[in-house]
Design a protein around this motif. Structure first.
Motif, PDB file in Angstrom:
ATOM      1  N   LEU A  19     107.049 -74.754  -7.497  1.00  0.00           N
ATOM      2  CA  LEU A  19     107.902 -73.840  -8.248  1.00  0.00           C
ATOM      3  C   LEU A  19     106.984 -73.135  -9.227  1.00  0.00           C
ATOM      4  CD1 LEU A  19     111.024 -76.086  -9.013  1.00  0.00           C
ATOM      5  CD2 LEU A  19     110.708 -74.442  -7.153  1.00  0.00           C
ATOM      6  N   ARG A  20     106.878 -71.825  -9.096  1.00  0.00           N
ATOM      7  CA  ARG A  20     105.963 -71.060  -9.944  1.00  0.00           C
ATOM      8  C   ARG A  20     106.667 -69.832 -10.492  1.00  0.00           C
ATOM      9  NH1 ARG A  20     105.305 -66.503  -7.413  1.00  0.00           N
ATOM     10  NH2 ARG A  20     105.054 -66.419  -5.157  1.00  0.00           N
ATOM     11  N   PRO A  21     106.173 -69.338 -11.644  1.00  0.00           N
ATOM     12  CA  PRO A  21     106.758 -68.103 -12.196  1.00  0.00           C
ATOM     13  C   PRO A  21     106.632 -66.952 -11.193  1.00  0.00           C
ATOM     14  CG  PRO A  21     105.268 -69.119 -13.786  1.00  0.00           C
ATOM     15  CD  PRO A  21     105.094 -69.856 -12.482  1.00  0.00           C
ATOM     16  N   LEU A  22     107.531 -66.003 -11.314  1.00  0.00           N
ATOM     17  CA  LEU A  22     107.475 -64.826 -10.442  1.00  0.00           C
ATOM     18  C   LEU A  22     106.265 -63.978 -10.777  1.00  0.00           C
ATOM     19  CD1 LEU A  22     111.176 -63.590 -10.226  1.00  0.00           C
ATOM     20  CD2 LEU A  22     109.995 -65.318  -8.871  1.00  0.00           C
ATOM     21  N   ARG A  23     105.834 -63.224  -9.779  1.00  0.00           N
ATOM     22  CA  ARG A  23     104.800 -62.206  -9.990  1.00  0.00           C
ATOM     23  C   ARG A  23     105.262 -60.930  -9.294  1.00  0.00           C
ATOM     24  NH1 ARG A  23     101.195 -66.649  -7.427  1.00  0.00           N
ATOM     25  NH2 ARG A  23     101.595 -66.377  -5.218  1.00  0.00           N
ATOM     26  N   ALA A  73     109.752 -69.123  -8.283  1.00  0.00           N
ATOM     27  CA  ALA A  73     109.748 -68.934  -6.833  1.00  0.00           C
ATOM     28  C   ALA A  73     109.527 -70.292  -6.184  1.00  0.00           C
ATOM     29  CB  ALA A  73     108.616 -67.990  -6.441  1.00  0.00           C
ATOM     30  N   MET A  74     110.259 -70.564  -5.111  1.00  0.00           N
ATOM     31  CA  MET A  74     109.999 -71.740  -4.282  1.00  0.00           C
ATOM     32  C   MET A  74     108.910 -71.301  -3.301  1.00  0.00           C
ATOM     33  SD  MET A  74     113.915 -72.844  -3.426  1.00  0.00           S
ATOM     34  CE  MET A  74     115.183 -72.714  -4.692  1.00  0.00           C
ATOM     35  N   ASP A  75     107.674 -71.626  -3.616  1.00  0.00           N
ATOM     36  CA  ASP A  75     106.500 -71.139  -2.895  1.00  0.00           C
ATOM     37  C   ASP A  75     105.983 -72.243  -1.976  1.00  0.00           C
ATOM     38  OD1 ASP A  75     103.843 -70.457  -2.138  1.00  0.00           O
ATOM     39  OD2 ASP A  75     103.579 -69.244  -3.948  1.00  0.00           O
ATOM     40  N   GLY A  76     106.086 -72.035  -0.664  1.00  0.00           N
ATOM     41  CA  GLY A  76     105.708 -73.051   0.308  1.00  0.00           C
ATOM     42  C   GLY A  76     104.320 -72.900   0.889  1.00  0.00           C
ATOM     43  N   LEU A  77     103.474 -72.032   0.334  1.00  0.00           N
ATOM     44  CA  LEU A  77     102.147 -71.804   0.901  1.00  0.00           C
ATOM     45  C   LEU A  77     101.320 -73.088   0.989  1.00  0.00           C
ATOM     46  CD1 LEU A  77     101.057 -68.365  -0.621  1.00  0.00           C
ATOM     47  CD2 LEU A  77     101.770 -68.879   1.716  1.00  0.00           C
ATOM     48  N   LYS A  78     101.485 -73.998   0.020  1.00  0.00           N
ATOM     49  CA  LYS A  78     100.660 -75.215   0.005  1.00  0.00           C
ATOM     50  C   LYS A  78     100.867 -76.087   1.237  1.00  0.00           C
ATOM     51  CE  LYS A  78     101.806 -78.899  -2.512  1.00  0.00           C
ATOM     52  NZ  LYS A  78     101.949 -79.692  -3.709  1.00  0.00           N
ATOM     53  N   SER A  79     102.024 -75.955   1.907  1.00  0.00           N
ATOM     54  CA  SER A  79     102.280 -76.761   3.098  1.00  0.00           C
ATOM     55  C   SER A  79     102.433 -75.882   4.344  1.00  0.00           C
ATOM     56  CB  SER A  79     103.531 -77.624   2.897  1.00  0.00           C
ATOM     57  OG  SER A  79     104.667 -76.807   2.689  1.00  0.00           O
ATOM     58  N   GLY A  80     101.856 -74.693   4.281  1.00  0.00           N
ATOM     59  CA  GLY A  80     101.905 -73.791   5.427  1.00  0.00           C
ATOM     60  C   GLY A  80     103.209 -73.035   5.558  1.00  0.00           C
ATOM     61  N   GLY A  81     104.043 -73.066   4.520  1.00  0.00           N
ATOM     62  CA  GLY A  81     105.325 -72.369   4.546  1.00  0.00           C
ATOM     63  C   GLY A  81     105.224 -70.958   4.010  1.00  0.00           C
ATOM     64  N   ALA A  82     106.371 -70.371   3.791  1.00  0.00           N
ATOM     65  CA  ALA A  82     106.451 -68.994   3.287  1.00  0.00           C
ATOM     66  C   ALA A  82     106.146 -68.953   1.787  1.00  0.00           C
ATOM     67  CB  ALA A  82     107.846 -68.434   3.545  1.00  0.00           C
TER      68      ALA A  82
END
Length: 178
Positions: A19-23, A73-82
């Motif tokens: 979970l990260r701030p928006l950009r 943002a629910m950022d899934g890049l760390k596990s290969g997600g969107a």
């Protein structure tokens, strides 16, 4: 080249996503997902269709120093997600309380993402609140299950206005002591 302002807001790590701030670069994906009527109609504030400039203004507010709502943002890049799978927010209230709001892109529905995001926010308690509240439309029982799964307790029925539906819709309200 415009420098992106760093928002003073906690980053919350989970095994599956961050979970990260928006950009500013999030605008396109946010607009794509919130343009889906299925997403908009389950929120109080997202209109359908999305008017020009609205998403950009939302992202700018979320990055502002005077904001009353922290948005992650629910950022899934760390596990290969969107990069964006949904958004979750806390809106400041009085008496050391906040209100949780969230939406998940339809592609990620029924994956446990919303429950994991709400639980991560509860566990992190970034505003150091005593209580979190949330309301869901009564015709969205999946969202109610997310809250009860995360330890929220039913408080009562109310109603909220849905911009996308242009109607007042019955809601269930929940709270969670922290």
């Amino acid at each position: 080249m415009e420098m992106e302002k760093i928002v003073t807001q906690n980053v919350i790590e989970t095994e599956r996503f961050v979970l990260r701030p928006l950009r500013r670069s999030d605008k396109g994906l946010i607009e794509m997902y919130t343009s889906d009527l299925r997403v908009a109609r389950n929120t109080q504030s997202i209109p359908h269709p999305i008017p020009p400039g609205m998403t950009e203004a939302f992202v700018s507010r979320a990055m502002g120093d005077e904001r009353e709502e922290d948005v992650w943002a629910m950022d899934g890049l760390k596990s290969g997600g969107a990069e964006i799978m949904g958004l979750i927010s806390l809106t400041r209230m009085d008496r050391n309380q906040s209100e949780v709001g969230y939406w998940v892109a339809p592609h990620f529905w029924n994956t446990g993402l919303a429950s994991d995001a709400v639980q991560a926010l509860v566990d992190a308690n970034p505003m150091d609140n005593a209580t979190m509240f949330a309301s869901v439309f009564q015709d969205n029982p999946a969202s109610a299950r997310v809250l009860t799964h995360c330890g929220f307790e039913y408080l009562g029925d109310a109603e909220g206005f849905s911009v996308a539906r242009d109607a007042t819709v019955p809601t269930w309200t929940y709270s969670r002591k922290l």
